[in-house]
Each structure stands twice: as structure tokens, then as C-alpha cells.
Motif scaffolding. Structure first.
Motif, PDB file in Angstrom:
ATOM      1  N   CYS A  49       0.677  -1.175  -0.043  1.00 18.64           N
ATOM      2  CA  CYS A  49      -0.114  -0.140  -0.114  1.00 18.64           C
ATOM      3  C   CYS A  49       1.069   1.114   0.148  1.00 18.64           C
ATOM      4  O   CYS A  49       0.301   2.360  -0.228  1.00 18.64           O
ATOM      5  N   ARG A 256      -3.385   2.843  -4.725  1.00 14.34           N
ATOM      6  CA  ARG A 256      -2.966   1.555  -4.031  1.00 14.34           C
ATOM      7  C   ARG A 256      -3.540   1.433  -2.317  1.00 14.34           C
ATOM      8  O   ARG A 256      -4.213   0.603  -2.030  1.00 14.34           O
ATOM      9  N   ILE A 257      -3.631   2.504  -1.777  1.00 17.95           N
ATOM     10  CA  ILE A 257      -4.488   2.930  -0.328  1.00 17.95           C
ATOM     11  C   ILE A 257      -5.702   2.406  -0.826  1.00 17.95           C
ATOM     12  O   ILE A 257      -6.238   1.651   0.252  1.00 17.95           O
ATOM     13  N   ASP A 260      -6.308  -1.377  -1.027  1.00 13.84           N
ATOM     14  CA  ASP A 260      -5.930  -2.200   0.076  1.00 13.84           C
ATOM     15  C   ASP A 260      -7.124  -2.127   0.971  1.00 13.84           C
ATOM     16  O   ASP A 260      -7.465  -3.049   1.739  1.00 13.84           O
TER      17      ASP A 260
END
Length: 345
Positions: A49, A256-257, A260
């Protein structure tokens, strides 16, 4: 390990900030930090992440900042009055002398409290993994059986016990508690940023890394909090919808965060017998790109292509590829889970 809240307010400052005393609560030895970071990197390869290389660089800058601040404070206390008297004498007796004024090095920027909290959470996870690795090494040594005739084996056991003693100095749970306390201080005076969301994700990963067959009850409420913060920060909207607002690196970080969070929402909710909180059609964030992590940085102006991965090679080489496939699999998995009967009763 858990300090008084006063440590966040040096000289009665109005807002909680990072202080050298606070940084000193983290593992101080560079060699130990290097091993912890290596453990973090191995653990995060399947769930990247954030960019570990950039994270490591920022963490070391934080330790260097604390060291410089300590040195600056000590030098100021030791020479403050002496320098003042010397300057006065020079001005009286040598008024025409103009010594060149030394150019002071610009101080490093003060690290944010949310980043300190993320480092604390990451180190908690790293220490936990290091202790697990040492425990596995001890088990392997014991399986070899006693052998007084094998000095090499005895040396290995002695080294293993010394390593175990080293890790016993650090408390993973204490570092996790320090991360929680730091975030509590951060939330009282600051707005949420990407580091704060990463902190909560690391705390969730730490709580899931306890080798227990079920999810701890306090993970689910923490996940709900992260989801609300992500929506509030606009992570559910793709960065391309805000032209010029985010750099390439930050845009990928946000993607990405978000994915995730989406991943943990689906699988933790299922483990708790609940429906996922993130509803279909409430987000537009694209899948993150597969890149070469070692070459990707905040200064990147294009996405570095991933290094070709050998079929059947080192499993760690496909870590980021696994993350991408995981992101693609989650929506399908969510559909299957949502079709199951309600298991919350």
C-alpha cells in the motif's frame, strides 16, 4: 514505552508535534532498524500500500532530524552565554573586523506526527516478524537434536539465543500502542493525510498478524473508521478526475491505499459475518499500476516498467504482481460473498 502526553507538546506548543524525545522511543541502532525494515519489506511485498524504499528513506531522515535537533539544543545550551560575551568583546575592541558569517545548514523539515505513527506501527509489525523468524530458527535448532560433538551446531544455537535476547529488548505491542497514542494526539489537532491512513492500515495488518484463527473484535471497527476517512479524503475518486492536483507518485499511492482498504473491507467483513461497507458504484478509483518499485519515486514523471519476472523463480519477485491480481480478484470475490446467505445471526 508509552510516554506521557506532555512529550507531544514541547514548550507548551498549541499542537501536538514530533519531538526528538519521541523518536528516541523507537529502536535506536541503525543495524536493528535495518533488520526491522527488511522484515517489513518482506511482509509488505504482498500488500504494497506504500513504496517501501521511499518509506525507509523518510524514516531515516526522521532519525537524522532528531539527532540534529538534539545536537542543536545541546550546543545552544553549552555555548549560548559564552558566545554572547565573546561577541560583545569583539564588537568593543575590534569594531572594524568583519569576520565572515558562517552559513548555517538549513534544518531538515520536522516530520509529521502521522508519519511517526506509521513508522511506529511498521516497526511493531517488523519486530513481530523478526521475533517469529527467531522462534522458527530456535525450533529448527532444537529439531537438530543435542550434539555435543558438533561445535558448529552449538555455535549456531548460541548465536540464535543471543539474537532472541536482542529482540526481547523491543516490544511489538509497545510500539503498536505508541502508534495508537501518536494518532490520538495527531487527530486532536491535525487533518487526516495519506500517512494517517497508512498508519491505520499498518495497525490492521499488525492485528491480523497474531497467528490466531479468528479476527480480533477491535479490527472491524478500526476498518470502518479507515473507510470513512478514505471517503472523506476523496480516495474513492480517481486522481485523474482532478487534473494537475496530484503528482504521478501520489496518484498511484492513493490508488494503492484505496484498493488495499477495499480488499480488507471484503475479507474482514466476511470473517465477521457482515456485508462489505464499500458499496458498488460509490468509487471510481482505478487499479494501481504495476511498476518497478526500486525505480518509482516522488520525482518520477513516468511509470517505470516492472522488471521481467522469471516463471517459477523467487516468489518474492511477483509480490507486486500478486497485489495487482488481488485487486482484480476482489470485486469478483465480493460478488460471490454477497450472494451467500446472511451469516450474522
Amino acid at each position: 514505552m508509552i510516554p506521557s502526553f506532555n512529550i507531544y507538546y514541547p514548550n507548551s506548543t498549541a499542537q501536538a508535534v514530533v519531538t526528538p524525545s519521541l523518536v528516541s522511543l523507537l529502536p535506536p541502532a541503525p543495524t536493528v532498524r535495518s533488520r526491522i525494515t527488511a522484515a517489513i519489506e518482506e511482509t509488505m511485498k504482498m500488500r504494497p500500500c506504500f513504496n517501501v524504499k521511499h518509506f525507509r528513506s523518510r524514516a531515516e531522515n526522521m532519525f537524522n532530524w532528531a539527532k540534529e535537533e538534539d545536537g542543536r539544543g545541546a550546543a545552544g545550551v553549552a555555548s549560548g552565554s559564552t558566545n554572547a560575551k565573546a561577541d560583545l568583546a569583539r564588537s568593543l575592541f575590534f569594531p572594524s573586523a568583519h569576520a565572515p558569517t558562517p552559513v548555517a545548514a538549513s534544518p531538515r523539515p520536522t516530520p509529521t506526527l502521522s508519519f511517526f505513527a506509521s513508522v511506529s506501527a511498521a516497526y511493531a509489525l517488523g519486530v513481530l516478524v523478526c521475533k517469529e523468524n527467531e522462534a522458527i530458527g530456535d525450533m529448527d535448532a532444537h529439531k537438530a537434536g543435542p550434539s555435543a560433538k558438533n561445535p558448529r551446531l552449538d555455535d549456531n544455537r548460541s548465536a540464535s539465543s543471543q539474537k532472541a535476547a536482542t529482540w526481547n529488548k523491543f516490544s511489538a505491542s509497545g510500539l503498536y500502542a505508541l502508534s495508537r497514542q501518536s494518532m490520538a494526539a495527531f487527530e486532536m489537532a491535525h487533518t487526516y493525510d495519506l500517512d494517517s491512513v497508512i498508519t491505520y492500515l499498518l495497525q490492521i495488518i499488525y492485528l491480523l498478524h497474531d497467528s490466531r484463527p479468528r479476527v480480533a473484535h477491535y479490527v472491524y471497527p478500526l476498518l470502518g473508521k479507515v473507510i470513512h476517512i478514505a471517503h472523506m479524503m476523496g480516495l474513492s475518486t480517481d486522481p485523474d478526475e482532478f487534473p494537475g492536483k496530484y503528482s504521478l507518485f501520489e496518484a498511484e499511492q492513493r490508488r494503492r491505499i484505496w484498493w488495499d482498504i477495499y480488499y480488507y473491507d471484503v475479507f474482514i467483513s466476511d470473517a465477521m459475518g457482515q456485508a462489505p461497507s464499500i458499496q458498488d458504484g460509490t468509487y471510481t478509483t482505478k487499479m494501481p499500476a504495476d511498476v518497478d518499485e526500486e525505480q518509482f519515486s516522488p520525482s518520477s514523471t513516468s511509470l517505470p516498467l516492472p522488471v521481467p519476472r522469471r516463471a517459477g523463480g523467487d516468489p518474492t519477485e511477483v509480490g507486486f504482481a500478486y497485489f495487482i491480481q488481488k485487486c482484480r480478484f476482489v470485486p469478483t470475490s465480493r460478488t460471490v460473498i454477497s450472494a451467500q446467505p446472511d451469516r450474522s445471526h
